[in-house]
Design a protein around this motif. Structure first.
Motif, PDB file in Angstrom:
ATOM      1  N   ARG A 119       0.831  -1.211   0.000  1.00  0.00           N
ATOM      2  CA  ARG A 119       0.000   0.000   0.000  1.00  0.00           C
ATOM      3  C   ARG A 119       0.864   1.259   0.000  1.00  0.00           C
ATOM      4  O   ARG A 119       0.549   2.235  -0.685  1.00  0.00           O
ATOM      5  CB  ARG A 119      -0.930  -0.008   1.208  1.00  0.00           C
ATOM      6  N   ARG A 122       1.848   2.184  -3.220  1.00  0.00           N
ATOM      7  CA  ARG A 122       0.677   2.475  -4.055  1.00  0.00           C
ATOM      8  C   ARG A 122       0.362   1.363  -5.057  1.00  0.00           C
ATOM      9  O   ARG A 122      -0.062   1.607  -6.174  1.00  0.00           O
ATOM     10  CB  ARG A 122       0.824   3.816  -4.755  1.00  0.00           C
ATOM     11  N   LEU A 170      -5.932  -4.149  -3.354  1.00  0.00           N
ATOM     12  CA  LEU A 170      -5.526  -3.315  -2.202  1.00  0.00           C
ATOM     13  C   LEU A 170      -6.228  -1.970  -2.190  1.00  0.00           C
ATOM     14  O   LEU A 170      -5.725  -1.018  -1.606  1.00  0.00           O
ATOM     15  CB  LEU A 170      -4.010  -3.107  -2.230  1.00  0.00           C
TER      16      LEU A 170
END
Length: 172
Positions: A119, A122, A170
């Motif tokens: 995460r 990104r 995600l």
């Protein structure tokens, strides 16, 4: 007390040793000694791991207790397999935990570190491969929201085996 941290090249030899033990413990009974030895000597050779740890595109998270490594996860940049498409993705290529430390939450903490790092980078998708005959690992990955999206051949020595490919988006 278990700590999770990013590995450095100084940890590579211990990671190689743990890799061999954990892989042997998990899969040795299901494979021939020759095929196990071929795989272990290729994939988990110390020089190979030394080159991977700390190299660009690889992040190794290690779990330590009492000044020794009891588990690790490898997050790596790789080519997206069919089924991922053009998503910005990253692969978990390994999560290994010492036999005596299984079921102590260490694998979960390593998984959380991988997801957090993905995460932070990104990434849209995190994915992995798991042997089709490893129900414990498959259940573990499903607990974290991974779903099967394909399969590929994993060569263990001279033995072609089938790995399921699993992914998790995600976006949340």
């Amino acid at each position: 007390m278990v700590d999770i941290r990013v590995a450095t090249s100084a940890d590579a030899a211990m990671i190689a040793d743990l890799s061999r033990r954990a892989f042997q413990d998990a899969f040795g009974q299901f494979n021939s000694p020759d095929n196990m030895e071929k795989f272990l000597n290729g994939e988990f050779e110390r020089e190979n791991l030394t080159n991977q740890v700390g190299s660009q595109g690889n992040t190794f998270f290690i779990a330590t207790a009492d000044n020794r490594i009891i588990g690790y996860a490898r997050l790596c940049e790789s080519v997206n397999p069919p089924g991922i498409g053009e998503f910005n993705a990253v692969e978990i290529s390994r999560i290994y935990v010492e036999q005596e430390a299984i079921a102590r939450g260490i694998g979960s903490r390593l998984m959380q570190a991988c997801i957090s790092e993905a995460r932070k980078r990104r990434k849209e998708v995190i994915w992995l491969g798991v042997w089709e005959h490893n129900p414990r690992a498959i259940a573990f990955y499903r607990k974290f929201g991974f779903e099967r999206f394909g399969k590929h051949v994993f060569m263990l020595g001279d033995d072609p085996q089938t790995d399921w490919l699993m992914k998790r988006e995600l976006n949340s």
